[in-house]
Design a protein around this motif. Sequence first.
Motif, PDB file in Angstrom:
ATOM      1  N   ARG A   2       0.402  -1.738  -6.691  1.00  0.00           N
ATOM      2  CA  ARG A   2       1.098  -2.875  -6.081  1.00  0.00           C
ATOM      3  C   ARG A   2       2.524  -2.470  -5.732  1.00  0.00           C
ATOM      4  O   ARG A   2       3.273  -1.974  -6.571  1.00  0.00           O
ATOM      5  CB  ARG A   2       1.120  -4.068  -7.034  1.00  0.00           C
ATOM      6  N   HIS A  26       1.603  -1.986   6.397  1.00  0.00           N
ATOM      7  CA  HIS A  26       0.240  -1.837   6.905  1.00  0.00           C
ATOM      8  C   HIS A  26      -0.375  -0.501   6.476  1.00  0.00           C
ATOM      9  O   HIS A  26      -1.567  -0.428   6.160  1.00  0.00           O
ATOM     10  CB  HIS A  26       0.224  -1.961   8.432  1.00  0.00           C
ATOM     11  N   THR A  29      -1.527  -0.913   2.889  1.00  0.00           N
ATOM     12  CA  THR A  29      -2.752  -1.710   2.757  1.00  0.00           C
ATOM     13  C   THR A  29      -3.958  -0.945   3.296  1.00  0.00           C
ATOM     14  O   THR A  29      -5.057  -1.047   2.742  1.00  0.00           O
ATOM     15  CB  THR A  29      -2.618  -3.061   3.481  1.00  0.00           C
ATOM     16  N   ASP A  30      -3.766  -0.167   4.351  1.00  0.00           N
ATOM     17  CA  ASP A  30      -4.866   0.655   4.877  1.00  0.00           C
ATOM     18  C   ASP A  30      -5.330   1.680   3.852  1.00  0.00           C
ATOM     19  O   ASP A  30      -6.509   2.086   3.849  1.00  0.00           O
ATOM     20  CB  ASP A  30      -4.438   1.376   6.156  1.00  0.00           C
ATOM     21  N   GLU A  34      -1.839  -3.010  -2.597  1.00  0.00           N
ATOM     22  CA  GLU A  34      -1.379  -4.390  -2.438  1.00  0.00           C
ATOM     23  C   GLU A  34       0.121  -4.381  -2.117  1.00  0.00           C
ATOM     24  O   GLU A  34       0.887  -3.667  -2.779  1.00  0.00           O
ATOM     25  CB  GLU A  34      -1.644  -5.158  -3.733  1.00  0.00           C
ATOM     26  N   THR A  36       3.687  -6.761  -1.107  1.00  0.00           N
ATOM     27  CA  THR A  36       4.461  -7.982  -0.899  1.00  0.00           C
ATOM     28  C   THR A  36       5.775  -7.608  -0.242  1.00  0.00           C
ATOM     29  O   THR A  36       6.484  -6.721  -0.734  1.00  0.00           O
ATOM     30  CB  THR A  36       4.745  -8.708  -2.230  1.00  0.00           C
ATOM     31  N   ASP A  50       0.620 -14.999   4.575  1.00  0.00           N
ATOM     32  CA  ASP A  50      -0.165 -13.785   4.376  1.00  0.00           C
ATOM     33  C   ASP A  50      -0.642 -13.330   5.745  1.00  0.00           C
ATOM     34  O   ASP A  50      -1.374 -14.052   6.419  1.00  0.00           O
ATOM     35  CB  ASP A  50      -1.355 -14.056   3.453  1.00  0.00           C
ATOM     36  N   THR A  51      -0.197 -12.143   6.179  1.00  0.00           N
ATOM     37  CA  THR A  51      -0.549 -11.625   7.496  1.00  0.00           C
ATOM     38  C   THR A  51      -1.220 -10.272   7.337  1.00  0.00           C
ATOM     39  O   THR A  51      -0.618  -9.344   6.800  1.00  0.00           O
ATOM     40  CB  THR A  51       0.711 -11.478   8.377  1.00  0.00           C
ATOM     41  N   ASP A  52      -2.456 -10.179   7.799  1.00  0.00           N
ATOM     42  CA  ASP A  52      -3.209  -8.920   7.739  1.00  0.00           C
ATOM     43  C   ASP A  52      -3.255  -8.355   6.317  1.00  0.00           C
ATOM     44  O   ASP A  52      -3.172  -7.137   6.109  1.00  0.00           O
ATOM     45  CB  ASP A  52      -2.598  -7.873   8.678  1.00  0.00           C
ATOM     46  N   GLY A  53      -3.339  -9.252   5.334  1.00  0.00           N
ATOM     47  CA  GLY A  53      -3.421  -8.806   3.950  1.00  0.00           C
ATOM     48  C   GLY A  53      -2.092  -8.483   3.311  1.00  0.00           C
ATOM     49  O   GLY A  53      -2.053  -8.027   2.158  1.00  0.00           O
ATOM     50  N   ILE A  54      -0.971  -8.709   4.022  1.00  0.00           N
ATOM     51  CA  ILE A  54       0.373  -8.464   3.482  1.00  0.00           C
ATOM     52  C   ILE A  54       1.006  -9.802   3.110  1.00  0.00           C
ATOM     53  O   ILE A  54       1.164 -10.683   3.976  1.00  0.00           O
ATOM     54  CB  ILE A  54       1.260  -7.734   4.508  1.00  0.00           C
ATOM     55  N   GLU A  55       1.355  -9.975   1.861  1.00  0.00           N
ATOM     56  CA  GLU A  55       2.040 -11.195   1.437  1.00  0.00           C
ATOM     57  C   GLU A  55       3.505 -11.108   1.874  1.00  0.00           C
ATOM     58  O   GLU A  55       4.166 -10.090   1.652  1.00  0.00           O
ATOM     59  CB  GLU A  55       1.971 -11.359  -0.083  1.00  0.00           C
TER      60      GLU A  55
END
Length: 381
Positions: A2, A26, A29-30, A34, A36, A50-55
């Motif tokens: 994280r 990004h 996350t790719d 995780e 934030t 939350d955008t494209d899995g990014i808090e």
Amino acid sequence: MRFVVFSAQYLPTVGGVERYTDNLAHALTDLGHEVTVVTSLVPGTAAHDDTDGIEVVRLRSWLGLAGRFPVPRPGRAYRRAMARVLAPPVDLVVINTRFWVLSLWAARRCARRGLPAVVIEHGTGWLTLGNPVVDIAVRLYERLGLRWVRRFDTPFYAVSKEGTQWLRQLGVAPAGVLSNAVDTARLQAATSAPGWNVRSDLGIAPDAALIAFVGRIIPEKGIRELVEAMDVLHQMRPDAALVAAGDGPLLEDLKAACPQCVHFTGPLDHDRSVRLVAQSDVLCLPTYSEGFATVVLEAAAVGTPVVTTPTGGTLEIVVDDDHGVLLDDLDPTTIASALDQVLDNPQWLRRAGELSQARVEAEFTWQHTGERLVAAALDRR
């Protein structure tokens, strides 16, 4: 793992640090991690999304210097948000960059909580606002901020090799480079898809020599000098045109006084700015200071050669005269002469674009930078 990334400015505000933060998030996350992002609340954005899995957590802030210097507003909501964001597990806190108030707070809080953190330096020189008196105060603030962050023994990284040299000048031993980079697949998709035709939309002749500028319309980007250079260049090449994309405090004044061969578009979304660069013969960025200009990387990635200054990571793209042009100074006549020279040599333009594109694909992708940051996190355990 994280990651928590602090960046006082973030999308939809557009700039080098903002894009770096977004692309790095990004990339992480790719890679299956995780992320934030903690930033400032600006008009038109939500406090949490939350955008494209990014808090994304946005803090209420005073937006000083027309939004360029946000300062978080302390209070119960602020403390509650930070307590949640920094609650374990946190494998690494990434602080972009050292001089924002949010960054100073983050460095202190991480030290108090024993959280592993790194600071990423995005510059290669002192920040300038184009006013000598104001710049003295800004430099004093930068020195005090640097001293504050160094108290906590937080490792410093830079976004370019020249950035590490700048850290050494500041008395900081750099831990390494977390390079600015590009998503080559996304850029190629943006340029290959049907869309905006710059020349036809702006009434520029199909065979005109087209120069692009993408960046903030502020003094330190050298946009005023570039506009003056276009007046000189137009006498040499009546077909030459400049399209300048971006927003900033100089925009209205420059629009009112610019020659007819200069077209200001205002801010563009990312895909349009990429199309502008890809459709241009050359990108010109006569900037006074950069860490590693994203637009230079993007230009190289789409095969558009650059005329720019020897600052920051530019030196890692324009490694010799075959890859691009580094300006000796920012006199408008110097800029005009350099542009005239390259526009007069189509073979050089094509070759420089090819060489730069190959260099970016080999060295400057977000996967590489994300992997280096993961390695840094493992080293901090």
